[in-house]
Design a protein around this motif. Structure first.
Motif, short mmCIF file in Angstrom:
data_model
loop_
_atom_site.label_atom_id
_atom_site.label_comp_id
_atom_site.label_asym_id
_atom_site.label_seq_id
_atom_site.Cartn_x
_atom_site.Cartn_y
_atom_site.Cartn_z
N LYS A 146 -4.86 -4.11 -0.81
CA LYS A 146 -5.24 -3.12 0.51
C LYS A 146 -6.68 -3.32 0.97
CE LYS A 146 -3.71 0.83 2.55
NZ LYS A 146 -2.72 0.92 3.14
N ILE A 147 -6.34 -3.51 2.38
CA ILE A 147 -7.74 -3.99 3.21
C ILE A 147 -8.07 -2.44 3.99
CG2 ILE A 147 -8.53 -5.38 5.22
CD1 ILE A 147 -6.96 -7.52 4.24
N LYS A 148 -9.20 -2.10 3.90
CA LYS A 148 -9.71 -0.83 4.58
C LYS A 148 -10.69 -1.33 5.70
CE LYS A 148 -9.44 2.59 0.89
NZ LYS A 148 -10.12 3.59 0.15
N PHE A 149 -10.49 -0.67 6.73
CA PHE A 149 -11.52 -1.11 7.81
C PHE A 149 -12.80 -0.27 7.90
CE2 PHE A 149 -7.14 -1.22 9.83
CZ PHE A 149 -7.01 -2.64 10.03
N LEU A 150 -13.86 -1.15 7.84
CA LEU A 150 -15.16 -0.56 8.04
C LEU A 150 -15.47 -0.14 9.43
CD1 LEU A 150 -17.71 -0.30 6.50
CD2 LEU A 150 -18.55 -2.58 7.44
N THR B 218 -19.54 4.50 1.89
CA THR B 218 -18.63 4.76 0.85
C THR B 218 -17.44 4.00 1.01
OG1 THR B 218 -17.29 5.90 -0.54
CG2 THR B 218 -17.76 6.97 1.80
N ASP B 219 -16.99 3.46 0.18
CA ASP B 219 -15.76 2.63 0.14
C ASP B 219 -14.18 3.71 0.04
OD1 ASP B 219 -16.93 0.27 0.60
OD2 ASP B 219 -16.66 -0.32 -1.24
N LYS B 220 -14.40 4.92 -0.49
CA LYS B 220 -13.49 5.64 -0.73
C LYS B 220 -13.97 6.86 -0.07
CE LYS B 220 -12.12 3.68 -5.33
NZ LYS B 220 -11.79 3.95 -6.75
N ILE B 221 -13.05 7.37 0.94
CA ILE B 221 -13.32 8.51 1.55
C ILE B 221 -11.99 9.58 0.97
CG2 ILE B 221 -13.36 9.89 3.69
CD1 ILE B 221 -13.95 6.99 5.13
N ILE C 205 -2.31 12.58 8.34
CA ILE C 205 -3.37 11.97 8.96
C ILE C 205 -4.84 11.74 7.98
CG2 ILE C 205 -4.91 12.21 10.95
CD1 ILE C 205 -2.61 13.60 12.26
N PHE C 206 -4.94 12.95 7.51
CA PHE C 206 -6.04 12.88 6.44
C PHE C 206 -5.97 11.68 5.53
CE2 PHE C 206 -6.38 17.79 7.02
CZ PHE C 206 -7.01 17.49 8.32
N ARG C 207 -4.71 11.68 4.86
CA ARG C 207 -4.41 10.62 3.95
C ARG C 207 -4.62 9.03 4.54
NH1 ARG C 207 0.39 11.60 3.07
NH2 ARG C 207 0.03 13.61 1.94
N PHE C 208 -4.08 9.22 5.65
CA PHE C 208 -4.02 7.78 6.49
C PHE C 208 -5.47 7.36 6.60
CE2 PHE C 208 -4.77 5.36 10.48
CZ PHE C 208 -3.84 4.53 10.43
N ILE C 209 -6.41 8.22 7.13
CA ILE C 209 -7.66 7.87 7.09
C ILE C 209 -8.42 7.49 5.88
CG2 ILE C 209 -10.27 9.10 7.64
CD1 ILE C 209 -8.62 10.91 9.65
N SER C 210 -8.05 8.34 4.78
CA SER C 210 -8.65 8.03 3.44
C SER C 210 -8.24 6.61 2.82
CB SER C 210 -8.12 9.16 2.33
OG SER C 210 -8.32 8.75 1.21
N GLU C 211 -6.98 6.16 3.30
CA GLU C 211 -6.49 5.04 2.70
C GLU C 211 -6.75 3.67 3.54
OE1 GLU C 211 -2.15 5.56 2.18
OE2 GLU C 211 -2.48 6.98 0.31
N ASN C 212 -7.22 3.82 4.72
CA ASN C 212 -7.43 2.88 5.64
C ASN C 212 -8.72 2.73 6.14
OD1 ASN C 212 -4.39 1.67 5.99
ND2 ASN C 212 -4.43 4.01 6.29
N PHE C 213 -9.88 3.62 6.04
CA PHE C 213 -10.99 3.47 6.44
C PHE C 213 -11.98 3.63 5.23
CE2 PHE C 213 -8.64 4.57 10.17
CZ PHE C 213 -9.37 3.64 11.17
#
Length: 495
Positions: free
Chosen positions: A413-417, A459-462, A446-454
């Protein structure tokens, strides 16, 4: 009309036994005389030959109306020559004039002589007369009860009515029999059927129990298909059946002990054998238990090839005989678990379990009767256990596969900074929703999408909870930052 209590006269006789004063002496003689046209005492003389000498033993005399007399077998014949010299001495010891005696010889044993002496019933001791009164009253009462029972059962047209009637009679008889055993308190089983020479209260209670047991035996024979199998079986019934299986029981026990099977399995196979071998008057053994154990012994005797007894053969026999004890179930499942423990993976384990399931499904057992009637048959227990094991291992494999997929997914999984803070990111997405840029209505997604992708610089985990909190609680400073970013975006749209 309510049916009369079957044991009403038994209760009356028991009251008389416990309080004999309520029966007057002159009441007994006429009653007892009704049962015989002659009255005499019988003295048994046993001749014993030892070391070339002959001696004799004289037993206490009994009246010809005594219950033991029915078992005596004697005939009138000439005196055995070698015993003739002892006759005058015997008559002298018995204080019987020669002209007032009759001699009879036992038909089964020529060394046994019976000396008969006429007597009047009124000359008997009160205790003897009372004992004879009890005996013949009970004997007469049993005949009446049997006749009444047959007439009543004949009138019933429905099986359920017959069962209810027979069950009630069984309960009444068993309860009274249990009370009598407690009062008699016999030393052992045979003591219950032995009378003393005192003709006391215990002797009268014993004869009452014997005839009560005869009624139970009558019901057992006449109405076998209607019995309550959870009622205690009469001890006499066990003796009769035990006689039929004694030799088989001895051979089965002997062969099992000589075999090389392990102690645990030997103990299991021995359990039903011991129930029969150690049966006594005090222990409650029901018809159901006794019938199973008897069938178990007979079937085991037939099925086991005694020249080669192995643990597998014993297990097969126990399974076929529906020996559904929890200990045998544990023994079988322990063996399966041991076989599974050496397998490399769950796929191999499931393959073995399916093979066992097929084999057990195809096996035949004596399902009509089982060792423990309160437990499922051994076949049902094992099949259910195997199915549960298969289901467990299958779910475990599926869960392991899902966890592996999730791990792989999480690693790739790649998260956007983002240069925005969590609060600013939440507010920015809120604006996108309000302006219709994002038309998804489920905010949790939407909350889950932000958490998993940003991720942010901090912090790396939102967490979704953090996003949700910031989404609904917007600070002024957050709005100002986003406004500036939007203006910056607008500036980028100029040509």
């Amino acid at each position: 009309m309510k049916p009369k209590y079957i044991l009403e006269n038994y209760d009356r006789i028991l009251k008389e036994i416990k309080n004999p004063k309520i029966i007057f002496s002159n009441d007994l003689t006429p009653f007892v005389e009704n049962f015989t046209s002659e009255s005499f005492l019988i003295s048994q003389v046993d001749f014993i030959k030892q070391n070339g000498k002959t001696k004799y033993i004289i037993k206490k005399p009994i009246h010809n109306l005594h219950p033991k007399v029915t078992k005596l077998n004697f005939k009138e014949s000439e005196i055995v020559e070698e015993f003739e010299p002892f006759i005058p001495q015997i008559l002298d010891e018995l204080n019987i004039p020669e002209n007032q005696s009759s001699l009879r010889w036992c038909t089964k044993n020529e060394n046994t002589l019976y000396v008969l002496q006429e007597c009047e019933i009124e000359d008997l001791l009160q205790e003897k007369r009372f004992f004879l009164y009890c005996y013949h009253s009970l004997k007469n009462e049993n005949s009446k009860i049997k006749k009444i029972n047959k007439e009543r059962v004949f009138k019933f047209k429905i099986k359920e009515r017959i069962e209810q009637y027979i069950h009630r009679k069984q309960y009444a008889l068993e309860n009274l029999a249990h009370r009598l055993i407690k009062e008699i308190n016999p030393k052992n089983s045979s003591d219950l059927y032995q009378f003393s020479n005192n003709y006391d209260k215990i002797d009268c209670l014993k004869i009452t129990y014997i005839y009560l047991e005869k009624l139970l035996r009558f019901i057992e024979k006449e109405y076998r298909n209607y019995l309550n199998v959870n009622i205690q079986i009469p001890y006499r019934s066990t003796l009769v059946k035990d006689f039929e299986i004694t030799n088989k029981l001895k051979k089965v026990k002997s062969r099992l002990l000589e075999s090389n099977i392990n102690d645990q399995l030997l103990k299991l196979a021995y359990e039903p054998l011991l129930k029969i071998a150690t049966i006594n008057i005090q222990e409650k053994l029901t018809y159901y238990e006794f019938n199973y154990c008897s069938e178990f012994i007979i079937a085991l005797y037939k099925q086991i090839h005694f020249e080669n007894i192995s643990e597998e053969i014993i297990k097969e026999c126990l399974f076929d005989l529906n020996f559904n004890s929890t200990q045998f179930f544990d023994n079988l499942t322990d063996g399966i678990l041991m076989e599974l423990s050496v397998q490399e993976n769950n796929i191999q384990k499931i393959d073995i379990l399916y093979r066992l399931l097929k084999n057990y499904n195809q096996k035949q057992t004596r399902t009509f009767i089982k060792y423990n009637e309160n437990l499922p048959s051994i076949k049902e227990q094992i099949i259910s256990w195997i199915e549960e094991e298969i289901e467990y291992l299958s779910k475990k494999m599926k869960l392991d596969a899902n966890q592996f997929t999730n791990v792989c997914t999480n690693e790739a999984k790649i998260k956007f900074l983002t240069g925005l803070s969590v609060a600013q990111l939440s507010y920015f997405f809120a604006l996108l929703i309000e302006t219709g840029v994002i038309k998804h209505k489920n905010q949790a997604d939407i909350f889950r999408f932000i958490s998993e992708n940003f991720k942010t610089a901090n912090t790396d985990k939102i967490s979704t909870d953090s996003i949700k909190s910031k989404y609904y609680n917007i600070e002024t400073s957050t709005k100002n930052v986003i406004r500036e970013k939007i203006i910056e975006l607008l500036g980028l749209t100029k040509f």
